[in-house]
Design a protein around this motif. Structure first.
Motif, short mmCIF file in Angstrom:
data_model
loop_
_atom_site.label_atom_id
_atom_site.label_comp_id
_atom_site.label_asym_id
_atom_site.label_seq_id
_atom_site.Cartn_x
_atom_site.Cartn_y
_atom_site.Cartn_z
N MET B 25 0.74 -1.31 0.03
CA MET B 25 0.09 0.06 0.04
C MET B 25 0.79 1.14 0.05
O MET B 25 0.67 2.39 -0.62
N THR B 26 1.91 1.38 0.78
CA THR B 26 2.97 2.14 0.85
C THR B 26 3.47 2.60 -0.69
O THR B 26 3.56 3.69 -0.99
N ALA B 27 4.10 1.44 -1.14
CA ALA B 27 4.58 1.74 -2.51
C ALA B 27 3.56 2.12 -3.49
O ALA B 27 3.99 3.00 -4.35
N VAL B 28 2.30 1.67 -3.58
CA VAL B 28 1.19 2.37 -4.48
C VAL B 28 0.93 3.82 -4.17
O VAL B 28 0.85 4.59 -5.03
N LEU B 29 1.16 4.09 -2.86
CA LEU B 29 0.83 5.39 -2.54
C LEU B 29 1.89 6.26 -2.99
O LEU B 29 1.57 7.42 -3.65
N PHE B 30 2.95 5.92 -2.88
CA PHE B 30 4.18 6.91 -3.38
C PHE B 30 4.21 6.95 -4.98
O PHE B 30 4.39 7.68 -5.39
N GLY B 31 3.93 5.64 -5.39
CA GLY B 31 3.86 5.53 -6.98
C GLY B 31 3.05 6.32 -7.46
O GLY B 31 3.36 7.20 -8.43
N ALA B 32 1.72 6.52 -7.12
CA ALA B 32 0.69 7.35 -7.43
C ALA B 32 0.98 8.75 -7.45
O ALA B 32 1.04 9.51 -8.16
N GLY B 33 1.65 9.17 -6.38
CA GLY B 33 2.24 10.48 -6.11
C GLY B 33 3.31 10.91 -7.08
O GLY B 33 3.17 11.84 -7.73
N TYR B 34 4.17 10.07 -7.39
CA TYR B 34 5.23 10.31 -8.62
C TYR B 34 4.62 10.28 -9.76
O TYR B 34 5.17 11.28 -10.78
N VAL B 35 3.72 9.71 -10.04
CA VAL B 35 2.94 9.57 -11.22
C VAL B 35 2.45 10.82 -11.60
O VAL B 35 2.38 11.55 -12.40
N ALA B 36 1.48 11.36 -10.41
CA ALA B 36 0.91 12.71 -10.46
C ALA B 36 1.86 13.71 -10.66
O ALA B 36 1.32 14.74 -11.44
N GLN B 37 2.98 13.73 -9.85
CA GLN B 37 3.82 14.68 -9.96
C GLN B 37 4.29 15.01 -11.34
O GLN B 37 4.38 15.88 -12.13
N LEU B 38 4.50 13.69 -11.99
CA LEU B 38 5.09 13.68 -13.53
C LEU B 38 4.12 14.19 -14.39
O LEU B 38 4.51 14.88 -15.46
N VAL B 39 2.98 14.04 -14.17
CA VAL B 39 1.73 14.30 -14.93
C VAL B 39 1.68 15.94 -15.26
O VAL B 39 1.67 16.81 -15.85
N ILE B 40 1.77 16.33 -13.72
CA ILE B 40 1.55 18.02 -13.57
C ILE B 40 2.78 18.65 -14.18
O ILE B 40 2.57 19.39 -14.93
N PHE B 41 3.81 18.12 -14.04
CA PHE B 41 5.14 18.51 -14.58
C PHE B 41 5.06 18.66 -15.91
O PHE B 41 5.28 19.76 -16.66
N LEU B 46 6.48 21.23 -19.70
CA LEU B 46 7.04 20.35 -20.87
C LEU B 46 6.28 20.20 -21.82
O LEU B 46 6.28 19.40 -22.82
N ARG B 47 5.03 21.00 -21.94
CA ARG B 47 4.02 20.83 -22.96
C ARG B 47 4.79 21.15 -24.38
O ARG B 47 5.42 22.10 -24.56
N PRO B 48 4.26 20.04 -25.25
CA PRO B 48 5.04 20.38 -26.50
C PRO B 48 4.37 21.32 -27.18
O PRO B 48 4.86 21.46 -28.42
N TRP B 49 3.13 21.68 -27.16
CA TRP B 49 2.38 22.63 -27.94
C TRP B 49 2.73 23.94 -27.43
O TRP B 49 3.13 24.22 -26.48
N GLY B 50 2.20 24.75 -28.39
CA GLY B 50 2.34 26.19 -28.17
C GLY B 50 3.86 26.63 -28.48
O GLY B 50 4.51 25.92 -28.58
N ARG B 51 3.82 28.08 -28.85
CA ARG B 51 5.14 28.86 -29.32
C ARG B 51 6.06 29.16 -28.15
O ARG B 51 7.15 29.26 -28.09
N SER B 52 5.25 29.38 -26.97
CA SER B 52 6.02 30.27 -25.89
C SER B 52 7.07 29.14 -25.02
O SER B 52 6.90 27.91 -25.27
#
Lengths: 71, 133
Positions: B25-41, B46-52
């Motif tokens: 459960m701890t591993a899942v908890l931290f794993g989900a946190g890291y995935v969420a962080q990666l998605v937010i980042f 690092l969004r590939p669209w847009g000129r800016s």
């Protein structure tokens, strides 16, 4: 409160003298973020030589015309 | 917070290592946190669209400073917890191995949390000088 950088600039004035260029437009021309232009104009950020030269080039000025070392 | 609750509930560090479900459960908890962080980042910087430009030299400088702050805070934390464990358990001459999980997860969390906080503070302060580092 953040300590102000000792290098001043007149980027804000030059933007307005160049057709009221927006911060976003300048950021795109010099390849940086708008947040960097904001920090720069507020005197909270001193750019690298590369960015300083790019900014000066956009305004067709020398680097000394844009940036001033305040002693 | 969820990890601390999981860790200290029902037997604490000594029972934690024997209950595989809690470790999972701890591993899942931290794993989900890291995935969420990666998605937010990805979505915010690092969004590939847009000129800016989404990342520049000021961000590099801020990240460098934040790394340094997080590293030092994590070092101090590991030192303090290690000495604390020694202080508590030195009479028994052994430490429950479950504390290793606690130290591993909390030091990682603290390092990343400190990095995030330092990034926010440095960003609000402007980022300093582009020529540093």
């Amino acid at each position: 409160m953040a300590k102000k950088a000792e290098i001043r600039n007149c980027v804000r004035r030059l933007r307005f003298e160049h057709g009221e260029m927006t911060q976003q437009e300048l950021a795109e021309l010099v390849r940086c973020t708008r947040q960097t232009i904001i920090a720069l104009e507020q005197g909270k950020y001193v750019p690298s030589f590369g960015l300083a030269f790019r900014i000066a080039r956009v305004f067709r000025r020398s680097i000394e015309d844009v940036f001033e070392y305040a002693e | 917070v969820a990890f601390v609750v999981l860790f200290f509930s029902r037997g604490g560090p000594e029972a934690f290592v024997r209950q595989k479900a809690r470790i999972a459960m701890t591993a899942v908890l931290f794993g989900a946190g890291y995935v969420a962080q990666l998605v937010i980042f990805y979505l915010t910087r690092l969004r590939p669209w847009g000129r800016s430009v989404a990342w520049d030299e000021r961000d590099d400088g801020i990240a460098r400073h934040a790394n340094g702050v997080a590293f030092i805070v994590a070092l101090i934390y590991v030192f303090v917890v290690s000495i604390g464990l020694w202080e508590v358990y030195h009479d028994r001459e052994m430490v429950p191995v479950g504390w290793m999980w606690f130290l591993a997860y909390t030091s990682t969390f603290l390092g990343m949390f400190t990095h995030a906080m330092a990034t926010l503070i440095l960003d609000a302060r402007g980022g300093g000088h582009g020529e540093e580092g």
